[in-house]
Enzyme design. Structure first.
Site, PDB file in Angstrom:
ATOM      1  N   GLN A  84      54.946  56.037  42.108  1.00 49.65           N
ATOM      2  CA  GLN A  84      54.932  54.838  43.687  1.00 49.65           C
ATOM      3  C   GLN A  84      55.526  53.048  42.760  1.00 49.65           C
ATOM      4  O   GLN A  84      55.245  52.437  43.014  1.00 49.65           O
ATOM      5  CB  GLN A  84      53.761  54.218  43.034  1.00 49.65           C
ATOM      6  CG  GLN A  84      52.429  55.128  44.049  1.00 49.65           C
ATOM      7  CD  GLN A  84      52.655  54.466  45.925  1.00 49.65           C
ATOM      8  OE1 GLN A  84      52.906  54.286  46.323  1.00 49.65           O
ATOM      9  NE2 GLN A  84      51.669  55.858  46.212  1.00 49.65           N
ATOM     10  N   SER A  85      56.943  53.567  42.686  1.00 46.40           N
ATOM     11  CA  SER A  85      57.512  52.464  41.509  1.00 46.40           C
ATOM     12  C   SER A  85      58.202  51.774  42.844  1.00 46.40           C
ATOM     13  O   SER A  85      59.030  51.901  44.152  1.00 46.40           O
ATOM     14  CB  SER A  85      59.249  53.306  41.736  1.00 46.40           C
ATOM     15  OG  SER A  85      60.111  52.875  41.478  1.00 46.40           O
TER      16      SER A  85
END
Length: 357
Positions: A84-85
């Site tokens: 989920q960067s």
């Protein structure tokens, strides 16, 4: 040597850059929460960097990364992060906008459902990224899986280059001298905004600047910009990754700061004493929400209508609140919170969100 904002801007203008954001980002006072806490609290909205709907601090860095990538004729860009960067998502859309094929190596702290992608992973796919998800093997920590993803991505980049393509490798979080240059530029912008406010009769001179830090590139640029401009402000970098000893982290921040200054032809100005790194609000682990972070999210949302996220900015804002309430920031002080983005995490897996209702 102290540089004016105009002088610093001319130095930065020599570095290749492609426009991605809408600048300057808003700088405004948080009236109700200032009254609640007893300080003069302002916020700089780098969650509004644009030109994509989902902005954040990485956009400033990526202007210089993409400028450099285009200068060398890159066809591909590879980068790294957790599934989920924010950095990966912003790299992906920035590459797509510039006609460069994005490739991402993602380490899975939280196992994603590949048939029901959420949050930043969903956006990565919509923007056309080639995604490689690296899962921790039996007996392997997340950090070990992450390092393995770096090795795999670097090998992929070498393979493309050997095949005659030009592949540009961007480190996790955009943490190198080009990335930190983006936040030297942000500090120039801030100085110009403060000067404009003074000219309009608003006396706001922040003594304290709080921001979230992960890979350290934003921190390095902020400190470098502060030193370049001779700004009288304490930079409090609120670490969102637990660690027992921050000395190596500070040394890396110093290296990033001085590397960015070297890009624009300025000798080293940053030293370890310029860094104030606070790890006490990082919680149990990266991407693991904290109770005080969740409370900070609800407080800011319900008093000012502004969202900070559980992974980065919520923990940083929790640290600011604690420092006010425990007297480390005196009542009446001028305080600035740099909002570095991250709202897409609210649409990610429930394990990342925490108790925010």
């Amino acid at each position: 040597m102290k540089y004016t904002a105009s002088e610093a801007a001319k130095l930065i203008a020599k570095i290749p850059r492609t426009q991605l954001g809408f600048f300057p980002t808003p700088l405004h006072r948080l009236d109700r929460i200032s009254e609640e806490l007893g300080v003069n609290l302002w916020i700089k909205r780098d969650d509004f960097t644009g030109s994509n709907l989902f902005g954040g601090n990485k956009t400033r860095k990526l202007e210089f990364f993409m400028g450099h990538a285009k200068e060398i004729g890159a066809e591909y860009v590879i980068t790294y992060g957790a599934t989920q960067s924010n950095h990966v998502m912003q790299t992906v859309w920035s590459a797509a906008k510039n006609g460069i094929k994005p490739i991402a190596y993602l380490a899975a702290m939280v196992t994603p459902d590949m048939d029901d992608l959420k949050g930043n992973m969903l956006l990565d796919k919509i923007y056309g990224a080639e995604l490689h998800v690296i899962y921790p093997e039996e007996g392997e920590t997340f950090e070990q899986a992450e390092y393995r993803s770096f090795e795999m991505g670097a090998e992929h980049c070498r393979r493309l280059n050997d095949e005659g393509h030009v592949c540009y490798d961007i480190p996790m979080g955009g943490a190198n001298e080009y990335g930190s240059l983006g936040y030297i530029n942000a500090m120039v912008e801030l100085q110009e905004q403060l000067t404009q406010l003074a000219g309009e009769g608003t006396d706001f001179k922040p003594k304290y600047l709080y921001h979230a830090t992960g890979s350290g590139g934003t921190m390095g640029g902020i400190v470098a910009g502060k030193k370049l401009l001779g700004m009288d402000v304490e930079v409090h970098s609120m670490l969102t990754i637990p660690m027992d000893d921050t000395r190596g982290y500070v040394e890396n921040g110093k290296s990033l700061a001085n590397g960015a200054l070297a890009l624009i032809g300025v000798e080293s100005l940053a030293d370890t004493d310029d860094f104030i790194v606070d790890v006490s609000h990082a919680g149990e682990a990266y991407e693991v929400p904290s109770e005080e972070g969740s409370e900070a999210i609800k407080m800011l949302a319900r008093i000012e209508g502004i969202l900070v996220d559980p992974v980065y900015t919520g923990k940083a804002f929790a640290g600011l609140i604690a420092d006010v309430r425990e007297g480390r920031i005196p009542q009446g002080a001028d305080v600035l919170f740099l909002h570095t983005g991250g709202s897409t995490v609210f649409f990610a897996e429930k394990e990342i969100l925490g108790d925010i209702f």
